[in-house]
Design a protein around this motif. Structure first.
Motif, PDB file in Angstrom:
ATOM      1  N   GLU B  82      13.707  63.127 107.426  1.00  0.00           N
ATOM      2  CA  GLU B  82      14.027  64.496 107.044  1.00  0.00           C
ATOM      3  C   GLU B  82      13.437  64.891 105.691  1.00  0.00           C
ATOM      4  N   ILE B  83      13.565  63.997 104.707  1.00  0.00           N
ATOM      5  CA  ILE B  83      13.150  64.368 103.357  1.00  0.00           C
ATOM      6  C   ILE B  83      11.637  64.316 103.210  1.00  0.00           C
ATOM      7  N   ALA B  84      11.016  63.222 103.719  1.00  0.00           N
ATOM      8  CA  ALA B  84       9.570  63.039 103.529  1.00  0.00           C
ATOM      9  C   ALA B  84       8.735  64.209 104.081  1.00  0.00           C
ATOM     10  N   PRO B  85       9.030  64.744 105.297  1.00  0.00           N
ATOM     11  CA  PRO B  85       8.225  65.876 105.784  1.00  0.00           C
ATOM     12  C   PRO B  85       8.309  67.098 104.868  1.00  0.00           C
ATOM     13  N   ASP B  86       9.490  67.305 104.233  1.00  0.00           N
ATOM     14  CA  ASP B  86       9.633  68.445 103.320  1.00  0.00           C
ATOM     15  C   ASP B  86       8.753  68.288 102.091  1.00  0.00           C
ATOM     16  N   MET B  87       8.495  67.027 101.725  1.00  0.00           N
ATOM     17  CA  MET B  87       7.744  66.758 100.495  1.00  0.00           C
ATOM     18  C   MET B  87       6.242  66.605 100.763  1.00  0.00           C
ATOM     19  N   ALA B  88       5.839  66.799 102.028  1.00  0.00           N
ATOM     20  CA  ALA B  88       4.469  66.462 102.425  1.00  0.00           C
ATOM     21  C   ALA B  88       3.411  67.140 101.563  1.00  0.00           C
ATOM     22  N   VAL B  89       3.585  68.429 101.273  1.00  0.00           N
ATOM     23  CA  VAL B  89       2.542  69.137 100.516  1.00  0.00           C
ATOM     24  C   VAL B  89       2.772  69.074  99.010  1.00  0.00           C
ATOM     25  N   ARG B  90       3.923  68.596  98.602  1.00  0.00           N
ATOM     26  CA  ARG B  90       4.250  68.551  97.172  1.00  0.00           C
ATOM     27  C   ARG B  90       3.613  67.329  96.534  1.00  0.00           C
ATOM     28  N   GLU B  91       2.941  67.511  95.430  1.00  0.00           N
ATOM     29  CA  GLU B  91       2.285  66.371  94.763  1.00  0.00           C
ATOM     30  C   GLU B  91       3.108  65.934  93.564  1.00  0.00           C
ATOM     31  N   GLY B  92       4.128  65.156  93.836  1.00  0.00           N
ATOM     32  CA  GLY B  92       5.003  64.720  92.753  1.00  0.00           C
ATOM     33  C   GLY B  92       5.999  65.804  92.376  1.00  0.00           C
ATOM     34  N   GLY B  93       6.917  65.453  91.471  1.00  0.00           N
ATOM     35  CA  GLY B  93       7.954  66.419  91.090  1.00  0.00           C
ATOM     36  C   GLY B  93       8.912  66.661  92.233  1.00  0.00           C
ATOM     37  N   TYR B  94       9.395  65.570  92.842  1.00  0.00           N
ATOM     38  CA  TYR B  94      10.254  65.717  94.008  1.00  0.00           C
ATOM     39  C   TYR B  94      11.700  65.963  93.613  1.00  0.00           C
ATOM     40  N   THR B  95      12.023  65.676  92.366  1.00  0.00           N
ATOM     41  CA  THR B  95      13.418  65.845  91.950  1.00  0.00           C
ATOM     42  C   THR B  95      13.492  66.842  90.809  1.00  0.00           C
ATOM     43  N   ARG B  96      14.673  67.415  90.658  1.00  0.00           N
ATOM     44  CA  ARG B  96      14.893  68.401  89.613  1.00  0.00           C
ATOM     45  C   ARG B  96      16.192  68.044  88.899  1.00  0.00           C
ATOM     46  N   ILE B  97      16.141  68.027  87.563  1.00  0.00           N
ATOM     47  CA  ILE B  97      17.336  67.727  86.778  1.00  0.00           C
ATOM     48  C   ILE B  97      17.760  68.992  86.055  1.00  0.00           C
ATOM     49  N   THR B  98      18.998  69.410  86.262  1.00  0.00           N
ATOM     50  CA  THR B  98      19.527  70.592  85.580  1.00  0.00           C
ATOM     51  C   THR B  98      20.746  70.192  84.765  1.00  0.00           C
ATOM     52  N   LYS B  99      20.740  70.515  83.492  1.00  0.00           N
ATOM     53  CA  LYS B  99      21.868  70.163  82.623  1.00  0.00           C
ATOM     54  C   LYS B  99      23.042  71.088  82.908  1.00  0.00           C
ATOM     55  N   ILE B 100      24.238  70.518  82.917  1.00  0.00           N
ATOM     56  CA  ILE B 100      25.400  71.357  83.186  1.00  0.00           C
ATOM     57  C   ILE B 100      26.469  71.220  82.098  1.00  0.00           C
ATOM     58  N   GLY B 101      26.095  70.758  80.915  1.00  0.00           N
ATOM     59  CA  GLY B 101      27.086  70.680  79.847  1.00  0.00           C
ATOM     60  C   GLY B 101      27.799  69.336  79.831  1.00  0.00           C
ATOM     61  N   ALA B 102      28.594  69.120  78.795  1.00  0.00           N
ATOM     62  CA  ALA B 102      29.190  67.810  78.571  1.00  0.00           C
ATOM     63  C   ALA B 102      30.462  67.613  79.377  1.00  0.00           C
ATOM     64  N   ARG B 103      30.721  66.325  79.700  1.00  0.00           N
ATOM     65  CA  ARG B 103      31.954  65.945  80.407  1.00  0.00           C
ATOM     66  C   ARG B 103      33.117  66.031  79.425  1.00  0.00           C
ATOM     67  N   LYS B 104      34.302  66.330  79.944  1.00  0.00           N
ATOM     68  CA  LYS B 104      35.428  66.561  79.045  1.00  0.00           C
ATOM     69  C   LYS B 104      35.897  65.278  78.350  1.00  0.00           C
ATOM     70  N   GLY B 105      36.049  64.201  79.103  1.00  0.00           N
ATOM     71  CA  GLY B 105      36.665  63.008  78.553  1.00  0.00           C
ATOM     72  C   GLY B 105      35.901  62.369  77.410  1.00  0.00           C
ATOM     73  N   ASP B 106      34.591  62.155  77.600  1.00  0.00           N
ATOM     74  CA  ASP B 106      33.823  61.440  76.589  1.00  0.00           C
ATOM     75  C   ASP B 106      32.652  62.251  76.056  1.00  0.00           C
ATOM     76  N   ASN B 107      32.597  63.526  76.403  1.00  0.00           N
ATOM     77  CA  ASN B 107      31.549  64.419  75.909  1.00  0.00           C
ATOM     78  C   ASN B 107      30.147  63.953  76.317  1.00  0.00           C
ATOM     79  N   ALA B 108      30.068  63.220  77.430  1.00  0.00           N
ATOM     80  CA  ALA B 108      28.760  62.762  77.893  1.00  0.00           C
ATOM     81  C   ALA B 108      27.995  63.930  78.501  1.00  0.00           C
TER      82      ALA B 108
END
Lengths: 64, 235
Positions: B82-108
């Motif tokens: 399922e995943i590989a066919p979606d990525m067929a034309v994409r040359e790298g950059g398969y993942t995206r990281i989005t920051k969502i702010g710090a965790r409450k307990g340890d501010n991570a």
């Protein structure tokens, strides 16, 4: 074991600690909802970032 | 090939790190999007992208290589089918990281790491190109307008009456030149036009107050007719 020769004076302690300062958080306004949000971080009130929505980014009053 | 990691491992040691990353990768391929800490996500990204590259190759050897990390056959099947066919034309950059702010307990600092599964649109490239072209055109126009304006200003010192006609000629249709301090010459003109960016700002816009207007328009429609775009509309 190496140990301090003298007790550190109150003055020295305090002048050292006087340099521990807090800095204000940089804030921008969310283009989606207009509330304050940190730059490069999904908006905590509406959960959007660059037109994408992240439900886990949303914070309630209690959590923030 | 991902750069070898320097510094301490994630978790208790090298073996623990391998286990953590393998588990994270398994979860990522199972759910498409996972929430974790920034440090873990940054370590996970090169591994996950490498596994997707194997999946794109798609042969048995690649599948066995992936199986050494992701132990779950079902997840590996999902990755290859399922995943590989979606990525067929994409040359790298398969993942995206989005920051969502710090965790409450340890501010991570927490992030969402997700697979970029939306199709890579050819439209995006053309849109970018077109935007560049309009920007260049606007810049040239602006330069002309600015030159005309300075000339008009010089003339104004000598003959006051000729200034209005000259300035009007250089201005876009439906606009009036701003006063020297950037304020509106007429109360009926409420929309700010920024000649540098080619954008216009309405009174309720985000950047309205900080914009120094070169032109003023009666309404947003007039500004659009004159070739200005709404501020913040493209982002």
């Amino acid at each position: 074991m190496a140990v301090p020769k003298r007790k550190m004076s109150r003055s020295n302690t305090r002048s050292r600690r006087a340099n521990w300062k807090a800095t204000p958080t940089a804030l921008t306004t969310c283009p989606q909802c207009g509330s304050a949000a940190q730059p490069h971080i999904a908006c905590p009130s509406c959960g959007t970032y660059k037109g994408r929505h992240y439900a886990v980014a949303e914070r309630t009053e209690h959590q923030s | 090939m991902p750069t070898p990691t320097k510094g301490p491992r994630v978790g208790g040691g090298p073996a623990h790190e391998r286990l953590i990353l393998a588990n994270l990768a398994t979860s990522l391929f199972e759910h498409d999007s996972i929430t974790t800490t920034e440090a873990k996500a940054k370590r996970l990204r090169p591994l996950a992208e490498r596994l997707i590259t194997f999946a794109k190759r798609g042969d048995l050897h690649a599948r066995r290589r992936v199986m050494t990390v992701v132990r779950d056959k079902g997840v590996v099947h999902r990755l290859f089918a399922e995943i590989a066919p979606d990525m067929a034309v994409r040359e790298g950059g398969y993942t995206r990281i989005t920051k969502i702010g710090a965790r409450k307990g340890d501010n991570a600092p927490m992030v969402v790491i997700e697979l970029v599964r939306e199709p890579l649109s050819a439209k995006k490239a053309t849109v970018k190109e077109a935007e560049g072209a309009t920007r260049r055109a606007a810049k040239q126009e602006e330069a002309k307008a600015a030159a005309a304006e300075t000339k008009a200003a010089e003339d104004a010192e000598k003959v006051e009456s000729s200034e209005t006609t000259e300035a009007a000629a250089a201005l876009p249709e439906g606009a009036v030149a701003a006063n020297e301090d950037g304020s509106s010459p007429d109360e009926a003109y409420t929309v700010k036009g920024n000649a540098d960016s080619g954008k216009y700002h309405e009174a309720d816009g985000q950047w309205y107050d900080q914009t120094i207007a070169e032109f003023w328009f009666k309404s947003a429609e007039d500004a659009e007719k004159a070739g200005f775009t709404k501020a913040g509309a493209s982002s």
